[in-house]
Design a protein around this motif. Structure first.
Motif, mmCIF file in Angstrom:
data_model
loop_
_atom_site.group_PDB
_atom_site.id
_atom_site.type_symbol
_atom_site.label_atom_id
_atom_site.label_comp_id
_atom_site.label_asym_id
_atom_site.label_seq_id
_atom_site.Cartn_x
_atom_site.Cartn_y
_atom_site.Cartn_z
ATOM 1 N N LEU A 97 0.818 -1.215 0.000
ATOM 2 C CA LEU A 97 0.000 0.000 0.000
ATOM 3 C C LEU A 97 0.854 1.268 0.000
ATOM 4 O O LEU A 97 0.352 2.353 -0.296
ATOM 5 N N LEU A 98 2.132 1.136 0.309
ATOM 6 C CA LEU A 98 3.015 2.302 0.254
ATOM 7 C C LEU A 98 3.169 2.828 -1.167
ATOM 8 O O LEU A 98 3.649 3.937 -1.365
ATOM 9 N N VAL A 99 2.731 2.039 -2.150
ATOM 10 C CA VAL A 99 2.739 2.487 -3.544
ATOM 11 C C VAL A 99 1.873 3.732 -3.689
ATOM 12 O O VAL A 99 2.149 4.598 -4.511
ATOM 13 N N PHE A 100 0.838 3.841 -2.882
ATOM 14 C CA PHE A 100 -0.038 5.004 -2.941
ATOM 15 C C PHE A 100 0.502 6.175 -2.128
ATOM 16 O O PHE A 100 0.325 7.328 -2.503
ATOM 17 N N VAL A 101 1.173 5.887 -1.038
ATOM 18 C CA VAL A 101 1.583 6.937 -0.113
ATOM 19 C C VAL A 101 2.875 7.632 -0.553
ATOM 20 O O VAL A 101 2.926 8.871 -0.610
ATOM 21 N N LEU A 102 3.908 6.864 -0.861
ATOM 22 C CA LEU A 102 5.229 7.453 -1.116
ATOM 23 C C LEU A 102 5.276 8.378 -2.333
ATOM 24 O O LEU A 102 5.798 9.497 -2.221
ATOM 25 N N PRO A 103 4.766 7.989 -3.506
ATOM 26 C CA PRO A 103 4.818 8.925 -4.636
ATOM 27 C C PRO A 103 3.984 10.187 -4.402
ATOM 28 O O PRO A 103 4.381 11.280 -4.811
ATOM 29 N N THR A 104 2.856 10.035 -3.718
ATOM 30 C CA THR A 104 2.021 11.201 -3.428
ATOM 31 C C THR A 104 2.759 12.169 -2.516
ATOM 32 O O THR A 104 2.751 13.389 -2.757
ATOM 33 N N LEU A 105 3.406 11.645 -1.485
ATOM 34 C CA LEU A 105 4.181 12.512 -0.595
ATOM 35 C C LEU A 105 5.366 13.142 -1.313
ATOM 36 O O LEU A 105 5.703 14.303 -1.058
ATOM 37 N N ALA A 106 6.002 12.406 -2.207
ATOM 38 C CA ALA A 106 7.137 12.954 -2.954
ATOM 39 C C ALA A 106 6.694 14.104 -3.849
ATOM 40 O O ALA A 106 7.342 15.155 -3.886
ATOM 41 N N ILE A 107 5.600 13.926 -4.551
ATOM 42 C CA ILE A 107 5.109 15.001 -5.431
ATOM 43 C C ILE A 107 4.656 16.188 -4.609
ATOM 44 O O ILE A 107 4.920 17.343 -4.975
ATOM 45 N N LEU A 108 3.989 15.935 -3.483
ATOM 46 C CA LEU A 108 3.582 17.032 -2.618
ATOM 47 C C LEU A 108 4.802 17.789 -2.090
ATOM 48 O O LEU A 108 4.803 19.030 -2.059
ATOM 49 N N GLY A 109 5.850 17.064 -1.728
ATOM 50 C CA GLY A 109 7.076 17.709 -1.267
ATOM 51 C C GLY A 109 7.736 18.530 -2.358
ATOM 52 O O GLY A 109 8.219 19.643 -2.109
ATOM 53 N N ILE A 110 7.734 18.032 -3.582
ATOM 54 C CA ILE A 110 8.307 18.781 -4.709
ATOM 55 C C ILE A 110 7.499 20.040 -4.981
ATOM 56 O O ILE A 110 8.068 21.117 -5.186
ATOM 57 N N VAL A 111 6.189 19.938 -4.960
ATOM 58 C CA VAL A 111 5.328 21.107 -5.219
ATOM 59 C C VAL A 111 5.529 22.164 -4.144
ATOM 60 O O VAL A 111 5.653 23.348 -4.454
ATOM 61 N N VAL A 112 5.604 21.746 -2.894
ATOM 62 C CA VAL A 112 5.809 22.704 -1.792
ATOM 63 C C VAL A 112 7.187 23.344 -1.909
ATOM 64 O O VAL A 112 7.341 24.559 -1.743
ATOM 65 N N THR A 113 8.206 22.552 -2.231
ATOM 66 C CA THR A 113 9.570 23.077 -2.337
ATOM 67 C C THR A 113 9.698 24.061 -3.499
ATOM 68 O O THR A 113 10.320 25.123 -3.350
ATOM 69 N N VAL A 114 9.098 23.738 -4.630
ATOM 70 C CA VAL A 114 9.190 24.611 -5.798
ATOM 71 C C VAL A 114 8.432 25.928 -5.561
ATOM 72 O O VAL A 114 8.882 27.002 -5.973
ATOM 73 N N ASN A 115 7.326 25.856 -4.864
ATOM 74 C CA ASN A 115 6.493 27.048 -4.657
ATOM 75 C C ASN A 115 6.808 27.794 -3.370
ATOM 76 O O ASN A 115 6.102 28.742 -3.031
ATOM 77 N N TRP A 116 7.837 27.387 -2.654
ATOM 78 C CA TRP A 116 8.191 28.054 -1.395
ATOM 79 C C TRP A 116 8.683 29.472 -1.693
ATOM 80 O O TRP A 116 9.550 29.685 -2.506
ATOM 81 N N GLN A 117 8.154 30.417 -1.006
ATOM 82 C CA GLN A 117 8.523 31.829 -1.237
ATOM 83 C C GLN A 117 9.575 32.270 -0.240
ATOM 84 O O GLN A 117 9.477 32.247 0.895
#
Length: 92
Positions: free
Chosen positions: A72-92
């Motif tokens: 089930l980590l197949v659902f959790v890990l990529p979602t968290l990775a993309i969320l982390g990338i989006v937050v990092t890229v959009n950090w002001q």
């Protein structure tokens, strides 16, 4: 709208990968059980009714095992990775 499309594509890929991973883990477990049966009962090696019953009985608790749940980590890990990338890229 682009975020929804990304989420849907990611979800479809995750479901596909989860199903394939689940089938692979299950087949490996069945193979391991069959090998265990063949090692314990060399006189009954092969596809016998007793071996099929042994494998079916041993597979009853497989869905509740840790190995099956870790898929089930197949659902959790990529979602968290993309969320982390989006937050990092959009950090002001």
């Amino acid at each position: 709208m682009a975020l929804i499309r990304l989420w849907l594509i990611l979800l479809a890929a995750q479901v596909l990968f989860y199903v394939l991973l689940r089938l692979y883990i299950r087949s490996r477990h069945v193979e391991r059980l069959e090998n265990r049966w063949d090692a314990r009962h060399p006189e009954q090696a092969g596809n016998t009714a007793a071996r099929r019953a042994f494998v079916a009985k041993a597979m009853t608790g497989f869905n509740r095992s840790l190995r099956a749940r870790l898929a089930l980590l197949v659902f959790v890990l990529p979602t968290l990775a993309i969320l982390g990338i989006v937050v990092t890229v959009n950090w002001q």
